[in-house]
Design a protein around this motif. Structure first.
Motif, PDB file in Angstrom:
ATOM      1  N   CYS A 100      -1.829  -4.293  -5.919  1.00  0.00           N
ATOM      2  CA  CYS A 100      -1.881  -3.233  -6.924  1.00  0.00           C
ATOM      3  C   CYS A 100      -0.479  -2.748  -7.294  1.00  0.00           C
ATOM      4  O   CYS A 100       0.258  -2.257  -6.433  1.00  0.00           O
ATOM      5  CB  CYS A 100      -2.700  -2.059  -6.396  1.00  0.00           C
ATOM      6  N   TYR A 124      -4.732  -1.896  -0.873  1.00  0.00           N
ATOM      7  CA  TYR A 124      -4.311  -2.112  -2.255  1.00  0.00           C
ATOM      8  C   TYR A 124      -4.259  -3.600  -2.591  1.00  0.00           C
ATOM      9  O   TYR A 124      -3.599  -4.005  -3.543  1.00  0.00           O
ATOM     10  CB  TYR A 124      -2.930  -1.502  -2.494  1.00  0.00           C
ATOM     11  N   GLY A 145       0.771  -1.218   0.000  1.00  0.00           N
ATOM     12  CA  GLY A 145       0.000   0.000   0.000  1.00  0.00           C
ATOM     13  C   GLY A 145       0.801   1.265   0.000  1.00  0.00           C
ATOM     14  O   GLY A 145       0.584   2.147   0.815  1.00  0.00           O
ATOM     15  N   ARG A 153       0.487   1.134  -6.536  1.00  0.00           N
ATOM     16  CA  ARG A 153       0.257   1.663  -5.192  1.00  0.00           C
ATOM     17  C   ARG A 153       1.225   2.781  -4.819  1.00  0.00           C
ATOM     18  O   ARG A 153       0.844   3.733  -4.135  1.00  0.00           O
ATOM     19  CB  ARG A 153       0.317   0.538  -4.160  1.00  0.00           C
TER      20      ARG A 153
END
Length: 212
Positions: free
Chosen positions: A150, A143, A116, A153
């Motif tokens: 992700c 995330y 994140g 992020r």
């Protein structure tokens, strides 16, 4: 946060790269995402059959994981060394979950962090404050998590902190109903599609800041 923003200001504008390393700014960003992002992650058990919390999960079985459940799990955060007794109720905002004075050593199981935009990294500020996501890999899932977290992020984190530093270095924000704003909660009608808007209107006033 004003001192951190001031340390990032220069004659040619704000140093956005430096802002993303400031402990309190990172901690506030992480706490906002913990409370106001609710997503559902699809995963598949790719290894062997297993038992999890009394449920049997066979190989190849799809799973759906909700980030908000782990974000508000008192027992899990306590095991990670971030006891709500010390950092406040998990349903309330408290940036201290991700920051602490440098002389204090965080203890908790697990390796790495929750990704994140912070990953397992920690960073220290000039006032002895340190930002850390250590031990939160399975709790802070704004995330996602694991190999399919992700990939954008860090870019998203830079965007959010940079925009915040620009706005709040040039403008002051004043809540018009301070007591009423305490009652504002995340609108769970948007769960689990991503960002959770406030469940009501929040009146505020914005004015240009003369100096910081």
């Amino acid at each position: 946060m004003e001192s951190e923003l001031a340390s990032c200001a220069g004659l040619k504008g704000n140093d956005h790269a430096k802002a993303t390393t400031m402990p309190l700014l990172q901690a506030v960003n992480a706490e906002v995402l913990r409370l106001h992002v609710g997503i559902g992650m699809t995963r598949v058990n790719e290894t062997v059959d297993m038992n999890l919390g009394g449920y049997r999960i066979t190989r190849g079985q799809p799973l759906l994981i909700f980030s908000r459940l782990s974000a508000l799990n008192d027992e899990a955060w306590m095991r990670a060394g971030r006891s709500p007794e010390n950092t406040g109720c998990l349903k309330e905002f408290h940036a201290g979950r991700f920051s602490y004075q440098r002389k204090t050593k965080r203890r908790g199981p697990g390796r790495g962090g929750g990704g994140g935009g912070g990953g397992g990294r920690s960073s220290a500020g000039s006032h002895g404050m340190r930002y850390s996501m250590d031990g939160l890999a399975g709790l802070w899932l704004s995330y996602g998590g694991g190999q399919r977290m992700c990939p954008g992020r860090y870019f998203a984190k830079t965007e959010m902190i940079s925009m915040f530093s620009i706005l709040f270095s040039q403008y002051e924000l004043e809540l018009l109903d301070v007591l009423g704003s305490v009652e504002v909660k995340a609108d769970l009608r948007w769960f689990p599609t991503g960002g959770l808007a406030p469940d009501r209107k929040v009146p505020f006033r914005v004015r240009r800041r003369r100096s910081i």
